[in-house]
Design a protein around this motif. Structure first.
Motif, PDB file in Angstrom:
ATOM      1  N   ARG A  10       0.827  -1.201   0.000  1.00 42.04           N
ATOM      2  CA  ARG A  10       0.000   0.000   0.000  1.00 42.04           C
ATOM      3  C   ARG A  10       0.865   1.257   0.000  1.00 42.04           C
ATOM      4  NH1 ARG A  10      -5.333   0.266   3.543  1.00 42.04           N
ATOM      5  NH2 ARG A  10      -5.986  -0.996   1.742  1.00 42.04           N
ATOM      6  N   ARG A  11       1.957   1.232   0.740  1.00 45.55           N
ATOM      7  CA  ARG A  11       2.861   2.382   0.749  1.00 45.55           C
ATOM      8  C   ARG A  11       3.438   2.626  -0.643  1.00 45.55           C
ATOM      9  NH1 ARG A  11       5.113   3.945   5.868  1.00 45.55           N
ATOM     10  NH2 ARG A  11       7.247   4.015   5.086  1.00 45.55           N
ATOM     11  N   HIS A  12       3.773   1.547  -1.336  1.00 46.63           N
ATOM     12  CA  HIS A  12       4.280   1.683  -2.701  1.00 46.63           C
ATOM     13  C   HIS A  12       3.196   2.227  -3.629  1.00 46.63           C
ATOM     14  CE1 HIS A  12       7.606  -1.531  -1.898  1.00 46.63           C
ATOM     15  NE2 HIS A  12       7.961  -0.317  -1.509  1.00 46.63           N
ATOM     16  N   LEU A  13       1.968   1.755  -3.442  1.00 46.91           N
ATOM     17  CA  LEU A  13       0.843   2.239  -4.245  1.00 46.91           C
ATOM     18  C   LEU A  13       0.646   3.741  -4.047  1.00 46.91           C
ATOM     19  CD1 LEU A  13      -1.710   1.521  -6.014  1.00 46.91           C
ATOM     20  CD2 LEU A  13      -2.940   1.264  -3.842  1.00 46.91           C
ATOM     21  N   ILE A  14       0.719   4.176  -2.810  1.00 49.86           N
ATOM     22  CA  ILE A  14       0.555   5.594  -2.496  1.00 49.86           C
ATOM     23  C   ILE A  14       1.713   6.406  -3.060  1.00 49.86           C
ATOM     24  CG2 ILE A  14       0.529   7.261  -0.593  1.00 49.86           C
ATOM     25  CD1 ILE A  14      -1.006   5.067   1.025  1.00 49.86           C
ATOM     26  N   VAL A  18       1.721   9.588  -5.646  1.00 43.62           N
ATOM     27  CA  VAL A  18       2.412  10.860  -5.420  1.00 43.62           C
ATOM     28  C   VAL A  18       3.241  11.227  -6.654  1.00 43.62           C
ATOM     29  CG1 VAL A  18       4.179  12.039  -4.058  1.00 43.62           C
ATOM     30  CG2 VAL A  18       2.493  10.595  -2.910  1.00 43.62           C
ATOM     31  N   CYS A  19       3.941  10.239  -7.221  1.00 45.77           N
ATOM     32  CA  CYS A  19       4.771  10.505  -8.403  1.00 45.77           C
ATOM     33  C   CYS A  19       3.933  10.986  -9.575  1.00 45.77           C
ATOM     34  CB  CYS A  19       5.538   9.236  -8.794  1.00 45.77           C
ATOM     35  SG  CYS A  19       6.920   8.840  -7.698  1.00 45.77           S
ATOM     36  N   ARG A  20       2.792  10.362  -9.793  1.00 51.98           N
ATOM     37  CA  ARG A  20       1.943  10.777 -10.917  1.00 51.98           C
ATOM     38  C   ARG A  20       1.436  12.207 -10.721  1.00 51.98           C
ATOM     39  NH1 ARG A  20       0.194   5.423 -10.258  1.00 51.98           N
ATOM     40  NH2 ARG A  20      -1.730   6.063  -9.205  1.00 51.98           N
ATOM     41  N   LEU A  21       1.046  12.525  -9.498  1.00 44.67           N
ATOM     42  CA  LEU A  21       0.568  13.888  -9.214  1.00 44.67           C
ATOM     43  C   LEU A  21       1.701  14.909  -9.315  1.00 44.67           C
ATOM     44  CD1 LEU A  21      -1.778  13.079  -6.208  1.00 44.67           C
ATOM     45  CD2 LEU A  21      -2.494  13.980  -8.434  1.00 44.67           C
ATOM     46  N   ALA A  22       2.877  14.545  -8.797  1.00 46.65           N
ATOM     47  CA  ALA A  22       4.016  15.462  -8.848  1.00 46.65           C
ATOM     48  C   ALA A  22       4.429  15.723 -10.286  1.00 46.65           C
ATOM     49  CB  ALA A  22       5.191  14.890  -8.061  1.00 46.65           C
ATOM     50  N   ASP A  23       4.311  14.716 -11.137  1.00 45.92           N
ATOM     51  CA  ASP A  23       4.644  14.888 -12.543  1.00 45.92           C
ATOM     52  C   ASP A  23       3.667  15.849 -13.219  1.00 45.92           C
ATOM     53  OD1 ASP A  23       5.818  14.440 -15.081  1.00 45.92           O
ATOM     54  OD2 ASP A  23       4.341  12.886 -15.516  1.00 45.92           O
ATOM     55  N   GLU A  24       2.407  15.802 -12.806  1.00 42.91           N
ATOM     56  CA  GLU A  24       1.368  16.629 -13.430  1.00 42.91           C
ATOM     57  C   GLU A  24       1.379  18.071 -12.927  1.00 42.91           C
ATOM     58  OE1 GLU A  24      -2.266  14.664 -12.606  1.00 42.91           O
ATOM     59  OE2 GLU A  24      -1.711  12.824 -13.648  1.00 42.91           O
ATOM     60  N   VAL A  35      -3.897  12.462  -3.220  1.00 42.65           N
ATOM     61  CA  VAL A  35      -3.138  11.206  -3.262  1.00 42.65           C
ATOM     62  C   VAL A  35      -4.055  10.025  -3.001  1.00 42.65           C
ATOM     63  CG1 VAL A  35      -1.359   9.848  -2.093  1.00 42.65           C
ATOM     64  CG2 VAL A  35      -0.917  12.244  -2.671  1.00 42.65           C
ATOM     65  N   ALA A  36      -4.922  10.155  -1.999  1.00 40.15           N
ATOM     66  CA  ALA A  36      -5.858   9.078  -1.688  1.00 40.15           C
ATOM     67  C   ALA A  36      -6.755   8.783  -2.885  1.00 40.15           C
ATOM     68  CB  ALA A  36      -6.694   9.455  -0.466  1.00 40.15           C
ATOM     69  N   ALA A  37      -7.245   9.833  -3.536  1.00 41.18           N
ATOM     70  CA  ALA A  37      -8.123   9.641  -4.692  1.00 41.18           C
ATOM     71  C   ALA A  37      -7.373   8.968  -5.835  1.00 41.18           C
ATOM     72  CB  ALA A  37      -8.685  10.982  -5.142  1.00 41.18           C
ATOM     73  N   ARG A  38      -6.135   9.410  -6.103  1.00 41.55           N
ATOM     74  CA  ARG A  38      -5.378   8.846  -7.211  1.00 41.55           C
ATOM     75  C   ARG A  38      -4.983   7.394  -6.933  1.00 41.55           C
ATOM     76  NH1 ARG A  38      -2.765  11.188 -11.590  1.00 41.55           N
ATOM     77  NH2 ARG A  38      -4.363  12.784 -11.231  1.00 41.55           N
ATOM     78  N   ALA A  39      -4.685   7.080  -5.666  1.00 36.25           N
ATOM     79  CA  ALA A  39      -4.318   5.707  -5.297  1.00 36.25           C
ATOM     80  C   ALA A  39      -5.541   4.818  -5.097  1.00 36.25           C
ATOM     81  CB  ALA A  39      -3.480   5.719  -4.020  1.00 36.25           C
ATOM     82  N   GLY A  44      -8.042   7.724   5.384  1.00 34.44           N
ATOM     83  CA  GLY A  44      -7.590   6.993   6.565  1.00 34.44           C
ATOM     84  C   GLY A  44      -6.494   6.005   6.224  1.00 34.44           C
ATOM     85  N   ALA A  45      -6.595   5.359   5.050  1.00 32.58           N
ATOM     86  CA  ALA A  45      -5.575   4.402   4.629  1.00 32.58           C
ATOM     87  C   ALA A  45      -4.237   5.102   4.426  1.00 32.58           C
ATOM     88  CB  ALA A  45      -6.009   3.704   3.343  1.00 32.58           C
ATOM     89  N   VAL A  46      -4.282   6.300   3.829  1.00 32.20           N
ATOM     90  CA  VAL A  46      -3.045   7.062   3.634  1.00 32.20           C
ATOM     91  C   VAL A  46      -2.437   7.426   4.985  1.00 32.20           C
ATOM     92  CG1 VAL A  46      -2.056   9.194   2.729  1.00 32.20           C
ATOM     93  CG2 VAL A  46      -3.802   7.976   1.406  1.00 32.20           C
ATOM     94  N   GLN A  47      -3.264   7.859   5.908  1.00 35.24           N
ATOM     95  CA  GLN A  47      -2.781   8.301   7.216  1.00 35.24           C
ATOM     96  C   GLN A  47      -2.302   7.147   8.077  1.00 35.24           C
ATOM     97  OE1 GLN A  47      -6.368  10.428   8.155  1.00 35.24           O
ATOM     98  NE2 GLN A  47      -5.453  12.434   7.685  1.00 35.24           N
ATOM     99  N   ARG A  48      -2.814   5.945   7.821  1.00 40.64           N
ATOM    100  CA  ARG A  48      -2.292   4.789   8.550  1.00 40.64           C
ATOM    101  C   ARG A  48      -0.920   4.378   8.030  1.00 40.64           C
ATOM    102  NH1 ARG A  48      -7.806   3.527   8.720  1.00 40.64           N
ATOM    103  NH2 ARG A  48      -7.768   2.432   6.718  1.00 40.64           N
ATOM    104  N   CYS A  49      -0.637   4.673   6.768  1.00 39.21           N
ATOM    105  CA  CYS A  49       0.663   4.332   6.186  1.00 39.21           C
ATOM    106  C   CYS A  49       1.717   5.395   6.478  1.00 39.21           C
ATOM    107  CB  CYS A  49       0.531   4.150   4.679  1.00 39.21           C
ATOM    108  SG  CYS A  49      -0.352   2.649   4.174  1.00 39.21           S
ATOM    109  N   PHE A  50       1.286   6.655   6.542  1.00 40.46           N
ATOM    110  CA  PHE A  50       2.216   7.764   6.755  1.00 40.46           C
ATOM    111  C   PHE A  50       1.624   8.733   7.765  1.00 40.46           C
ATOM    112  CE2 PHE A  50       2.715   6.354   2.318  1.00 40.46           C
ATOM    113  CZ  PHE A  50       4.056   5.980   2.343  1.00 40.46           C
ATOM    114  N   ARG A  51       2.403   9.053   8.777  1.00 38.51           N
ATOM    115  CA  ARG A  51       1.899   9.938   9.833  1.00 38.51           C
ATOM    116  C   ARG A  51       1.742  11.374   9.337  1.00 38.51           C
ATOM    117  NH1 ARG A  51       6.511   8.570  14.021  1.00 38.51           N
ATOM    118  NH2 ARG A  51       7.605   8.610  12.006  1.00 38.51           N
ATOM    119  N   THR A  52       2.599  11.785   8.413  1.00 37.54           N
ATOM    120  CA  THR A  52       2.548  13.154   7.914  1.00 37.54           C
ATOM    121  C   THR A  52       2.788  13.170   6.402  1.00 37.54           C
ATOM    122  OG1 THR A  52       4.929  13.508   8.198  1.00 37.54           O
ATOM    123  CG2 THR A  52       3.501  14.025  10.089  1.00 37.54           C
TER     124      THR A  52
END
Length: 224
Positions: A10-14, A18-24, A35-39, A44-52
């Motif tokens: 999931r962290r890799h998916l997220i 991020v890379c696709r959005l940063a490229d755009e 990021v949550a929408a694109r992934a 909540g899933a994003v926040q469980r993988c990354f605190r910030t």
């Protein structure tokens, strides 16, 4: 039974989102919600993988570096008998991200470099990546160009720093259109040829240019 979540995947998916959005839109336009929408996961899933958000960006930067490293290692495994000089040329070409299929990755990498100038966490991640690359380059330079009788011994660490800086500069010059990918490769090959000539003499320089095959089948479409 509750569904088991593979948080590494999931962290890799997220990170890929991020890379696709940063490229755009650059890193400034990357939000946790987007990021949550694109992934296609929940906030909540994003926040469980990354605190910030900062932690998420640092992980993503490491992910980009890992992908480049994986390609370099794959080349080494595919051609285990290649010389250190050829391996160095392949590695430098991969790091410069000159191929058309790596253009988006190059844009993302430079977006992170720009952000790292004002973000200590990203700067620390980036410095660690560069330190590892410089160490690998130093090893390959020392192995590929041992000093010859009557010639000045090579400072492998200095040459590795120069080569790493050159690859970064070529990435930028290609992205902004100052150089074509073919011209950038020519600059890189000329630098390496000069390195061998200064240390072992022109007659003993590596005979095979690092990505000669790439030039023949990719240069026309990548120069557009």
């Amino acid at each position: 039974m509750p569904k088991q979540v593979d948080y590494a995947d999931r962290r890799h998916l997220i990170a890929d989102a991020v890379c696709r959005l940063a490229d755009e839109r650059g890193l400034e336009g990357v939000t946790l919600r987007d990021v949550a929408a694109r992934a296609q996961v929940s906030m909540g899933a994003v926040q469980r993988c990354f605190r910030t958000k900062e932690e998420m960006l640092a992980f993503t930067l490491g992910r980009v570096g890992d992908r480049i490293g994986e390609r370099i290692r794959a080349r080494l495994v595919a051609s285990p008998a290649q010389s250190a000089g050829t391996a160095l040329g392949h590695a430098a070409t991969e790091i410069a991200l000159l191929r058309e299929e790596h253009r988006a990755e190059a844009r993302v990498w430079l977006a992170f470099v720009a952000q790292a100038a004002v973000n200590e966490t990203l700067a620390a991640t980036l410095k660690a990546n560069y330190a590892a690359l410089q160490e690998a380059f130093t090893h390959l330079v020392a192995e590929a160009a041992p000093s010859a009788d009557g010639l000045t011994p090579l400072d492998a660490s200095h040459e590795a720093r120069a080569l790493l800086a050159l690859t970064d500069g070529l990435t930028t010059h290609v992205l902004i259109g100052h150089l074509t990918p073919r011209a950038a490769r020519d600059v890189l090959h000329a630098h390496l040829a000069n390195l061998w000539a200064r240390t072992t003499g022109p007659t003993t320089a590596p005979a095979d240019r690092p990505d000669q095959a790439d030039r023949s089948d990719r240069s026309d479409r990548s120069d557009g």
